[in-house]
Write a protein that holds these residues in place. Structure first.
Motif, PDB file in Angstrom:
ATOM      1  N   PHE A  99      -2.549  14.895  16.028  1.00  0.00           N
ATOM      2  CA  PHE A  99      -2.231  13.517  16.387  1.00  0.00           C
ATOM      3  C   PHE A  99      -2.878  12.529  15.432  1.00  0.00           C
ATOM      4  CE2 PHE A  99      -3.004   9.561  18.669  1.00  0.00           C
ATOM      5  CZ  PHE A  99      -1.722   9.266  19.087  1.00  0.00           C
ATOM      6  N   PHE A 100      -4.183  12.645  15.235  1.00  0.00           N
ATOM      7  CA  PHE A 100      -4.864  11.681  14.385  1.00  0.00           C
ATOM      8  C   PHE A 100      -4.648  11.969  12.909  1.00  0.00           C
ATOM      9  CE2 PHE A 100      -6.928  11.023  18.430  1.00  0.00           C
ATOM     10  CZ  PHE A 100      -6.868   9.640  18.508  1.00  0.00           C
ATOM     11  N   GLY A 101      -4.354  13.214  12.570  1.00  0.00           N
ATOM     12  CA  GLY A 101      -3.992  13.535  11.191  1.00  0.00           C
ATOM     13  C   GLY A 101      -2.696  12.841  10.787  1.00  0.00           C
ATOM     14  N   GLU A 102      -1.755  12.769  11.727  1.00  0.00           N
ATOM     15  CA  GLU A 102      -0.493  12.066  11.451  1.00  0.00           C
ATOM     16  C   GLU A 102      -0.727  10.582  11.227  1.00  0.00           C
ATOM     17  OE1 GLU A 102       2.521  12.574  14.369  1.00  0.00           O
ATOM     18  OE2 GLU A 102       2.861  14.674  13.867  1.00  0.00           O
ATOM     19  N   ASP A 103      -1.671  10.018  11.943  1.00  0.00           N
ATOM     20  CA  ASP A 103      -1.919   8.577  11.849  1.00  0.00           C
ATOM     21  C   ASP A 103      -2.524   8.160  10.516  1.00  0.00           C
ATOM     22  OD1 ASP A 103      -0.873   8.166  14.314  1.00  0.00           O
ATOM     23  OD2 ASP A 103      -2.786   7.894  15.339  1.00  0.00           O
ATOM     24  N   ALA A 129       2.858  10.110   4.616  1.00  0.00           N
ATOM     25  CA  ALA A 129       4.191  10.705   4.521  1.00  0.00           C
ATOM     26  C   ALA A 129       4.657  11.372   5.813  1.00  0.00           C
ATOM     27  CB  ALA A 129       4.218  11.722   3.387  1.00  0.00           C
ATOM     28  N   VAL A 130       3.962  11.172   6.899  1.00  0.00           N
ATOM     29  CA  VAL A 130       4.337  11.792   8.165  1.00  0.00           C
ATOM     30  C   VAL A 130       5.075  10.767   9.020  1.00  0.00           C
ATOM     31  CG1 VAL A 130       3.416  12.903  10.241  1.00  0.00           C
ATOM     32  CG2 VAL A 130       2.436  13.407   8.039  1.00  0.00           C
ATOM     33  N   GLY A 131       5.879  11.267   9.928  1.00  0.00           N
ATOM     34  CA  GLY A 131       6.770  10.438  10.723  1.00  0.00           C
ATOM     35  C   GLY A 131       6.149   9.272  11.452  1.00  0.00           C
ATOM     36  N   ALA A 132       4.928   9.391  11.955  1.00  0.00           N
ATOM     37  CA  ALA A 132       4.336   8.311  12.751  1.00  0.00           C
ATOM     38  C   ALA A 132       4.199   7.028  11.936  1.00  0.00           C
ATOM     39  CB  ALA A 132       2.971   8.740  13.293  1.00  0.00           C
ATOM     40  N   ILE A 133       3.674   7.133  10.744  1.00  0.00           N
ATOM     41  CA  ILE A 133       3.504   5.950   9.885  1.00  0.00           C
ATOM     42  C   ILE A 133       4.873   5.413   9.466  1.00  0.00           C
ATOM     43  CG2 ILE A 133       2.643   5.152   7.642  1.00  0.00           C
ATOM     44  CD1 ILE A 133       0.369   5.563   9.541  1.00  0.00           C
ATOM     45  N   LYS A 142       5.910  -7.765   7.760  1.00  0.00           N
ATOM     46  CA  LYS A 142       5.559  -7.056   6.534  1.00  0.00           C
ATOM     47  C   LYS A 142       4.424  -6.082   6.842  1.00  0.00           C
ATOM     48  CE  LYS A 142       6.877  -9.293   2.646  1.00  0.00           C
ATOM     49  NZ  LYS A 142       6.588  -9.008   1.340  1.00  0.00           N
ATOM     50  N   ALA A 143       4.640  -4.835   6.468  1.00  0.00           N
ATOM     51  CA  ALA A 143       3.618  -3.814   6.699  1.00  0.00           C
ATOM     52  C   ALA A 143       3.658  -2.813   5.562  1.00  0.00           C
ATOM     53  CB  ALA A 143       3.864  -3.116   8.029  1.00  0.00           C
ATOM     54  N   ASP A 144       2.488  -2.425   5.130  1.00  0.00           N
ATOM     55  CA  ASP A 144       2.348  -1.451   4.064  1.00  0.00           C
ATOM     56  C   ASP A 144       1.875  -0.119   4.677  1.00  0.00           C
ATOM     57  OD1 ASP A 144       1.961  -0.292   1.537  1.00  0.00           O
ATOM     58  OD2 ASP A 144      -0.106  -1.033   1.431  1.00  0.00           O
ATOM     59  N   PRO A 145       2.576   0.987   4.401  1.00  0.00           N
ATOM     60  CA  PRO A 145       2.169   2.271   4.987  1.00  0.00           C
ATOM     61  C   PRO A 145       0.724   2.666   4.657  1.00  0.00           C
ATOM     62  CG  PRO A 145       4.325   2.478   3.984  1.00  0.00           C
ATOM     63  CD  PRO A 145       3.805   1.122   3.631  1.00  0.00           C
ATOM     64  N   ILE A 146       0.272   2.356   3.462  1.00  0.00           N
ATOM     65  CA  ILE A 146      -1.101   2.687   3.088  1.00  0.00           C
ATOM     66  C   ILE A 146      -2.088   1.908   3.968  1.00  0.00           C
ATOM     67  CG2 ILE A 146      -2.823   2.585   1.235  1.00  0.00           C
ATOM     68  CD1 ILE A 146      -0.705   4.661   0.687  1.00  0.00           C
ATOM     69  N   SER A 147      -1.802   0.630   4.190  1.00  0.00           N
ATOM     70  CA  SER A 147      -2.678  -0.182   5.043  1.00  0.00           C
ATOM     71  C   SER A 147      -2.702   0.344   6.470  1.00  0.00           C
ATOM     72  CB  SER A 147      -2.214  -1.638   5.055  1.00  0.00           C
ATOM     73  OG  SER A 147      -2.326  -2.195   3.771  1.00  0.00           O
ATOM     74  N   MET A 148      -1.545   0.742   6.981  1.00  0.00           N
ATOM     75  CA  MET A 148      -1.503   1.278   8.341  1.00  0.00           C
ATOM     76  C   MET A 148      -2.339   2.548   8.436  1.00  0.00           C
ATOM     77  SD  MET A 148       2.312   0.648   9.820  1.00  0.00           S
ATOM     78  CE  MET A 148       3.280   1.027   8.370  1.00  0.00           C
ATOM     79  N   ALA A 149      -2.251   3.401   7.439  1.00  0.00           N
ATOM     80  CA  ALA A 149      -3.042   4.631   7.444  1.00  0.00           C
ATOM     81  C   ALA A 149      -4.535   4.317   7.366  1.00  0.00           C
ATOM     82  CB  ALA A 149      -2.618   5.535   6.298  1.00  0.00           C
ATOM     83  N   LEU A 150      -4.889   3.356   6.536  1.00  0.00           N
ATOM     84  CA  LEU A 150      -6.307   2.991   6.412  1.00  0.00           C
ATOM     85  C   LEU A 150      -6.854   2.400   7.706  1.00  0.00           C
ATOM     86  CD1 LEU A 150      -6.456   1.585   2.769  1.00  0.00           C
ATOM     87  CD2 LEU A 150      -7.351   3.763   3.621  1.00  0.00           C
ATOM     88  N   TRP A 151      -6.014   1.637   8.427  1.00  0.00           N
ATOM     89  CA  TRP A 151      -6.456   1.079   9.702  1.00  0.00           C
ATOM     90  C   TRP A 151      -6.667   2.184  10.737  1.00  0.00           C
ATOM     91  CZ3 TRP A 151      -8.471  -3.344  11.220  1.00  0.00           C
ATOM     92  CH2 TRP A 151      -8.313  -4.459  10.404  1.00  0.00           C
ATOM     93  N   GLY A 152      -5.972   3.288  10.600  1.00  0.00           N
ATOM     94  CA  GLY A 152      -6.142   4.405  11.527  1.00  0.00           C
ATOM     95  C   GLY A 152      -7.357   5.267  11.223  1.00  0.00           C
ATOM     96  N   LEU A 153      -7.906   5.130  10.037  1.00  0.00           N
ATOM     97  CA  LEU A 153      -9.020   5.968   9.611  1.00  0.00           C
ATOM     98  C   LEU A 153     -10.279   5.830  10.478  1.00  0.00           C
ATOM     99  CD1 LEU A 153      -9.413   8.091   7.454  1.00  0.00           C
ATOM    100  CD2 LEU A 153     -10.244   6.321   5.931  1.00  0.00           C
ATOM    101  N   PRO A 154     -10.741   4.633  10.819  1.00  0.00           N
ATOM    102  CA  PRO A 154     -11.943   4.540  11.675  1.00  0.00           C
ATOM    103  C   PRO A 154     -11.762   5.234  13.024  1.00  0.00           C
ATOM    104  CG  PRO A 154     -11.485   2.416  10.686  1.00  0.00           C
ATOM    105  CD  PRO A 154     -10.306   3.306  10.378  1.00  0.00           C
ATOM    106  N   THR A 155     -10.582   5.097  13.607  1.00  0.00           N
ATOM    107  CA  THR A 155     -10.320   5.745  14.889  1.00  0.00           C
ATOM    108  C   THR A 155     -10.348   7.260  14.736  1.00  0.00           C
ATOM    109  OG1 THR A 155      -8.936   3.885  15.531  1.00  0.00           O
ATOM    110  CG2 THR A 155      -8.719   5.898  16.832  1.00  0.00           C
TER     111      THR A 155
END
Length: 100
Positions: A29-33, A37-41, A54-67
């Protein structure tokens, strides 16, 4: 567990299976976040694009990193406590001496 303790009672065997399944689910679950390149992002990116956000996939992934890091730490503690529980229950006497 069998290599470490010998025969493991069915109750403990089921709890080990549950902990293994939890670790797998949490990792996936958190690996996908945090993997772009995975479906969740990509699903979130598509949703935001459709709604004019406007959303950047890299930014979304980085925001998921602390969690993801926090969850990894919490689950590592849970697994360590579970391992200690098994050591207390099966380690001292071994499962051969435990009454079934």
């Amino acid at each position: 567990a069998e290599a470490k303790y010998g025969d493991v009672p069915e109750e403990d065997r089921e709890e080990i299976r549950a902990q293994a399944a939890a670790a797998d689910n949490i990792g996936l679950f958190f690996g996908e976040d945090i993997f772009v390149a995975v479906g969740a992002i990509l699903l979130m990116k598509g949703f935001f694009d459709q709604n004019g956000i406007k959303a950047d996939p890299i930014s979304m992934a980085l925001w998921g990193l602390p969690t993801a890091i926090f969850v990894f730490i919490v689950h590592s503690i849970r697994l360590r406590l579970f391992d200690r529980k098994l050591d207390r229950k099966l380690g001292k006497t071994g499962s051969k001496d435990v009454e079934k």
